[in-house]
Design a protein around this motif. Structure first.
Motif, PDB file in Angstrom:
ATOM      1  N   ASP A 195      37.599   2.212  71.221  1.00  0.00           N
ATOM      2  CA  ASP A 195      38.239   3.101  70.061  1.00  0.00           C
ATOM      3  C   ASP A 195      37.862   2.358  68.585  1.00  0.00           C
ATOM      4  OD1 ASP A 195      40.288   3.873  70.928  1.00  0.00           O
ATOM      5  OD2 ASP A 195      42.363   1.814  70.810  1.00  0.00           O
ATOM      6  N   TYR A 196      36.674   1.879  68.949  1.00  0.00           N
ATOM      7  CA  TYR A 196      35.576   1.887  68.172  1.00  0.00           C
ATOM      8  C   TYR A 196      33.952   2.593  67.433  1.00  0.00           C
ATOM      9  CZ  TYR A 196      37.382  -3.597  67.471  1.00  0.00           C
ATOM     10  OH  TYR A 196      38.062  -4.662  66.789  1.00  0.00           O
ATOM     11  N   SER A 197      34.660   3.211  68.806  1.00  0.00           N
ATOM     12  CA  SER A 197      33.369   4.638  68.582  1.00  0.00           C
ATOM     13  C   SER A 197      33.663   5.280  67.426  1.00  0.00           C
ATOM     14  CB  SER A 197      33.574   5.186  69.915  1.00  0.00           C
ATOM     15  OG  SER A 197      34.445   6.058  70.437  1.00  0.00           O
ATOM     16  N   ARG A 198      32.169   5.686  66.950  1.00  0.00           N
ATOM     17  CA  ARG A 198      32.312   6.472  66.126  1.00  0.00           C
ATOM     18  C   ARG A 198      32.750   8.071  66.418  1.00  0.00           C
ATOM     19  NH1 ARG A 198      28.817   7.211  61.304  1.00  0.00           N
ATOM     20  NH2 ARG A 198      27.897   5.174  62.287  1.00  0.00           N
ATOM     21  N   ALA A 199      32.289   8.800  67.504  1.00  0.00           N
ATOM     22  CA  ALA A 199      33.306  10.018  67.845  1.00  0.00           C
ATOM     23  C   ALA A 199      35.473   9.680  67.612  1.00  0.00           C
ATOM     24  CB  ALA A 199      33.434  10.399  69.290  1.00  0.00           C
ATOM     25  N   ALA A 200      35.522   8.823  68.145  1.00  0.00           N
ATOM     26  CA  ALA A 200      37.464   7.213  67.701  1.00  0.00           C
ATOM     27  C   ALA A 200      37.525   8.354  66.947  1.00  0.00           C
ATOM     28  CB  ALA A 200      37.612   7.024  68.758  1.00  0.00           C
ATOM     29  N   GLN A 201      36.625   7.301  65.924  1.00  0.00           N
ATOM     30  CA  GLN A 201      37.332   7.777  64.866  1.00  0.00           C
ATOM     31  C   GLN A 201      36.928   8.984  63.565  1.00  0.00           C
ATOM     32  OE1 GLN A 201      36.474   3.648  62.584  1.00  0.00           O
ATOM     33  NE2 GLN A 201      35.346   2.434  64.345  1.00  0.00           N
ATOM     34  N   GLN A 202      35.820   9.378  64.436  1.00  0.00           N
ATOM     35  CA  GLN A 202      35.093  10.287  62.539  1.00  0.00           C
ATOM     36  C   GLN A 202      36.744  11.471  62.087  1.00  0.00           C
ATOM     37  OE1 GLN A 202      31.717  11.150  61.780  1.00  0.00           O
ATOM     38  NE2 GLN A 202      32.292  11.993  60.452  1.00  0.00           N
ATOM     39  N   GLY A 203      36.983  11.610  60.883  1.00  0.00           N
ATOM     40  CA  GLY A 203      37.878  12.563  60.281  1.00  0.00           C
ATOM     41  C   GLY A 203      39.468  11.692  60.709  1.00  0.00           C
ATOM     42  N   VAL A 204      39.457  10.824  61.495  1.00  0.00           N
ATOM     43  CA  VAL A 204      40.779  10.285  62.218  1.00  0.00           C
ATOM     44  C   VAL A 204      40.930   9.076  60.352  1.00  0.00           C
ATOM     45  CG1 VAL A 204      42.478   9.012  63.050  1.00  0.00           C
ATOM     46  CG2 VAL A 204      40.392   9.800  64.359  1.00  0.00           C
ATOM     47  N   ALA A 205      42.110  10.042  59.831  1.00  0.00           N
ATOM     48  CA  ALA A 205      42.879   9.314  58.780  1.00  0.00           C
ATOM     49  C   ALA A 205      42.765   8.038  59.000  1.00  0.00           C
ATOM     50  CB  ALA A 205      43.795  10.192  58.446  1.00  0.00           C
ATOM     51  N   GLY A 206      42.792   6.682  58.038  1.00  0.00           N
ATOM     52  CA  GLY A 206      43.452   5.491  58.285  1.00  0.00           C
ATOM     53  C   GLY A 206      42.061   4.430  58.756  1.00  0.00           C
ATOM     54  N   SER A 207      41.084   5.760  59.941  1.00  0.00           N
ATOM     55  CA  SER A 207      40.201   4.565  60.607  1.00  0.00           C
ATOM     56  C   SER A 207      39.146   4.235  59.154  1.00  0.00           C
ATOM     57  CB  SER A 207      39.499   5.763  61.670  1.00  0.00           C
ATOM     58  OG  SER A 207      38.449   6.187  60.395  1.00  0.00           O
ATOM     59  N   THR A 208      38.031   3.094  59.881  1.00  0.00           N
ATOM     60  CA  THR A 208      37.603   2.193  59.282  1.00  0.00           C
ATOM     61  C   THR A 208      36.330   2.860  58.584  1.00  0.00           C
ATOM     62  OG1 THR A 208      38.172   0.292  60.020  1.00  0.00           O
ATOM     63  CG2 THR A 208      36.036   0.139  59.141  1.00  0.00           C
ATOM     64  N   LEU A 209      36.056   4.301  59.775  1.00  0.00           N
ATOM     65  CA  LEU A 209      34.772   4.501  59.241  1.00  0.00           C
ATOM     66  C   LEU A 209      35.550   5.834  58.142  1.00  0.00           C
ATOM     67  CD1 LEU A 209      31.909   6.471  59.812  1.00  0.00           C
ATOM     68  CD2 LEU A 209      33.020   7.748  61.753  1.00  0.00           C
ATOM     69  N   THR A 210      36.428   6.759  58.428  1.00  0.00           N
ATOM     70  CA  THR A 210      37.438   7.344  56.830  1.00  0.00           C
ATOM     71  C   THR A 210      36.892   6.927  56.234  1.00  0.00           C
ATOM     72  OG1 THR A 210      38.247   8.799  59.039  1.00  0.00           O
ATOM     73  CG2 THR A 210      38.830   8.720  56.534  1.00  0.00           C
ATOM     74  N   MET A 211      37.734   5.865  55.788  1.00  0.00           N
ATOM     75  CA  MET A 211      37.434   4.683  54.525  1.00  0.00           C
ATOM     76  C   MET A 211      36.033   4.115  54.096  1.00  0.00           C
ATOM     77  SD  MET A 211      39.150   0.931  53.979  1.00  0.00           S
ATOM     78  CE  MET A 211      36.825  -0.189  54.289  1.00  0.00           C
ATOM     79  N   TYR A 212      35.567   3.903  55.526  1.00  0.00           N
ATOM     80  CA  TYR A 212      33.978   3.927  54.401  1.00  0.00           C
ATOM     81  C   TYR A 212      33.553   5.044  53.459  1.00  0.00           C
ATOM     82  CZ  TYR A 212      32.095  -0.821  55.324  1.00  0.00           C
ATOM     83  OH  TYR A 212      32.464  -1.759  55.604  1.00  0.00           O
ATOM     84  N   THR A 213      33.412   6.685  54.832  1.00  0.00           N
ATOM     85  CA  THR A 213      32.517   7.718  54.039  1.00  0.00           C
ATOM     86  C   THR A 213      33.578   8.513  52.903  1.00  0.00           C
ATOM     87  OG1 THR A 213      32.888   7.980  56.405  1.00  0.00           O
ATOM     88  CG2 THR A 213      32.390   9.953  54.652  1.00  0.00           C
ATOM     89  N   THR A 214      34.756   8.302  52.235  1.00  0.00           N
ATOM     90  CA  THR A 214      35.968   8.358  51.060  1.00  0.00           C
ATOM     91  C   THR A 214      35.344   7.302  50.413  1.00  0.00           C
ATOM     92  OG1 THR A 214      37.518   8.748  52.635  1.00  0.00           O
ATOM     93  CG2 THR A 214      37.844   8.280  50.428  1.00  0.00           C
ATOM     94  N   ALA A 215      34.722   5.918  50.769  1.00  0.00           N
ATOM     95  CA  ALA A 215      34.488   5.082  49.516  1.00  0.00           C
ATOM     96  C   ALA A 215      32.739   5.473  49.395  1.00  0.00           C
ATOM     97  CB  ALA A 215      34.217   3.348  50.223  1.00  0.00           C
TER      98      ALA A 215
END
Length: 560
Positions: free
Chosen positions: A464-484
């Motif tokens: 669940d921490y992997s980049r592909a699992a978070q890419q483009g997923v609303a609410g994911s940590t990766l999405t939060m960083y990308t938006t910020a």
């Protein structure tokens, strides 16, 4: 509800250089991406994943050491400063990686280790073969021991990694000889920076990499190199960090003579087109003293370790931010902000620790105050969202955009940090923040490579921490960083200033930067946002927001 702050974090912005507001992403090469499948990340792996960094929105990358080394301290023990260690590839691989980054508008900063070399460096081999008092030994810090037969170290200094900072040599006839200084491991002898040969060698190193097109250098132990005359005894403050930071004079940290070195280096960088940068790893307190490293004719940035070491607490954060803005702004330099790197417990775990954890000690299965993963991630997301809205430069450590926690349960036999061995397992060291990254869920080594090899074992619950699992997923940590990062760049927050929001509870901290109002709730309980703020549009939130309630351990950005 607001009160102006005297300084903007970007310093003099009449013609802002890129580094004044940049988000710089630290790559730990051996753990980023492995192209050849040997279990250790490499330069080709970095090049192959450059699109991910472009999509994230970072301005630059800083690469931890990849120069030729026996890897006794993960590359911070350099044998040849002008080559690539075969573990990471070739000089052609470096050039290709550099071109790949530059094609995407990403700058590249390389790590430089000037305080010490490897004991396999040709100069140290020559020094051991030469006689006491020889020019060869004059490049390092050799001294006679104390005691009747020189059997005691020259002074009482301790290594950062534990144990004495001196090792005795053996003469060709087998008798004990002089001692040499190593502030780190015994395989990392300190250079004598009063020696002109040392200074000239490093000018050549700078020019070698600048000629290849690098955009600057992160300087390891930038507060070291010069030692107090006479090498006097010193007993560290028991509560201080291993890398310095004491408020009083330390004979091997923060000596005034280091500034002459950086004035010289500043002139070398000025010979080259573009805005080349020197970034200091200087564990110095107070911030007003650290600011000396970034005066106009010296370095350009200094890592803000007092900020990194500040708890997620409103009453603690505001004074260190004010002090940072004032100290760095007073010398025309940008403030910088950082929460994690390769030497500290990842902040997704550190912010949830309930026991003291001095820098460099690390955490393991027997450490007190074990973090709760959910609490740590919640606080890490809130702290990161808060940090990324501050003006100045921001540093990220690979994997924090995924919310990676510290890996606590590494098997003892897998650990590789010298701290673990030099303290006989008393300190776990830094391996827990250096485990290879997860890229894809349900794949071999999470996509770090295709063979499943990894120089440090990855946890079995990282899908669940992997980049592909978070890419483009609303609410994911990766999405939060990308938006910020996108908002930070579009709204020019890096070149902005801080105006505090007043009349908030003691557990809430808020400021305005340009057209953004940032509110951070450092309590564990909900807080009702005042009506005049609650009606503003939400730009970013570190967690789910319902109505006008800001949950505990959460940060929100509002459109002013």
């Amino acid at each position: 509800m607001t009160q102006p702050t005297a300084f903007s974090a970007a310093g003099d912005t009449t013609a802002p250089e890129w580094w004044r507001s940049a988000v710089i992403y630290q790559i730990y090469p051996r753990s980023f991406a492995d192209a050849n499948g040997d279990g250790v990340g490499d330069l080709a792996g970095i090049a192959s994943r450059m699109d991910a960094l472009e999509n994230l929105g970072v301005d630059a990358v800083w690469l931890s050491p990849f120069m030729r080394s026996p890897q006794k301290d993960a590359g911070y023990d350099v044998t040849d400063y002008m080559s690539v260690d075969p573990l990471f590839g070739t000089i052609d691989d470096f050039d290709a990686m550099l071109a790949s980054a530059h094609q995407r508008g990403i700058k590249v900063i390389v790590d430089l280790v000037p305080n010490h070399s490897s004991d396999t460096h040709e100069w140290f081999i020559e020094a051991l073969a030469a006689a006491p008092g020889s020019p060869e030994r004059g490049r390092y810090l050799f001294r006679d021991g104390k005691g009747e037969n020189g059997e005691l170290p020259p002074n009482n200094w301790e290594s950062v990694f534990g144990g004495p900072a001196w090792t005795r040599t053996t003469n060709p006839d087998g008798t004990p000889g002089e001692w040499f200084l190593h502030l780190f491991d015994s395989t990392q002898p300190d250079f004598d920076w009063t020696n002109p040969e040392v200074r000239e060698m490093f000018r050549g190193v700078l020019r070698f990499w600048l000629d290849r097109g690098v955009d600057g250098f992160r300087v390891d132990v930038a507060h070291g190199m010069i030692k107090a005359e006479g090498l006097p005894d010193y007993t560290p403050n028991p509560g201080g960090g291993s890398m310095g930071g004491d408020d009083f004079e330390v004979p091997y940290w923060g000596q005034e003579g280091v500034h002459e070195i950086y004035r010289d280096w500043h002139k070398v960088l000025a010979e080259y087109e573009g805005d080349r940068v020197l970034a200091a790893e200087a564990w110095i307190n107070p911030l007003s003293k650290m600011a000396k490293w970034v005066r106009p004719d010296e370095m350009h940035q200094a890592f803000n370790f007092p900020y990194l070491e500040t708890a997620w607490d409103a009453q603690a954060l505001r004074p260190v931010i004010d002090e940072s803005l004032e100290a760095f702004g007073a010398v025309g330099a940008p403030a910088t902000w950082v929460l994690s790197n390769h030497d500290v417990v990842r902040h997704a775990s550190r912010l949830a620790l309930t026991a003291e954890n001095p820098q460099g000690h690390g955490i393991g299965p027997k450490s007190p105050g074990q973090p709760m993963r959910e609490v740590g991630l919640q606080r890490a997301r809130a702290a990161s969202a808060f940090m990324l809205a501050l003006p100045g430069g921001a540093y990220m450590y690979q994997g924090e955009e995924l919310g990676l926690p510290e890996v606590i349960n590494l098997p003892d036999e897998a650990r590789q940090d010298p701290t673990w061995f030099r303290t006989n397992g008393e300190r776990y060291g830094r391996d827990g923040c250096r485990v290879p990254l997860p890229w894809e869920p349900g794949t071999t080594a999470y996509g770090f490579n295709t063979t499943g090899e990894a120089w440090l074992p990855q946890p079995d619950d990282w899908d669940d921490y992997s980049r592909a699992a978070q890419q483009g997923v609303a609410g994911s940590t990766l999405t939060m960083y990308t938006t910020a990062l996108e908002l930070r760049k579009r709204l020019d927050l890096g070149l902005g200033s801080v105006t505090w929001v007043e009349d908030l509870p003691d557990t809430v901290i808020g400021f305005r930067n340009g057209d953004v109002i940032v509110l951070g709730n450092t309590a564990t309980t909900d807080w009702e946002i005042p009506a005049e703020l609650a009606e503003l549009p939400v730009l970013l939130a570190s967690t789910t927001i319902a109505g006008n309630i800001l949950p505990g351990d959460a940060t929100i950005w509002l459109q002013a």
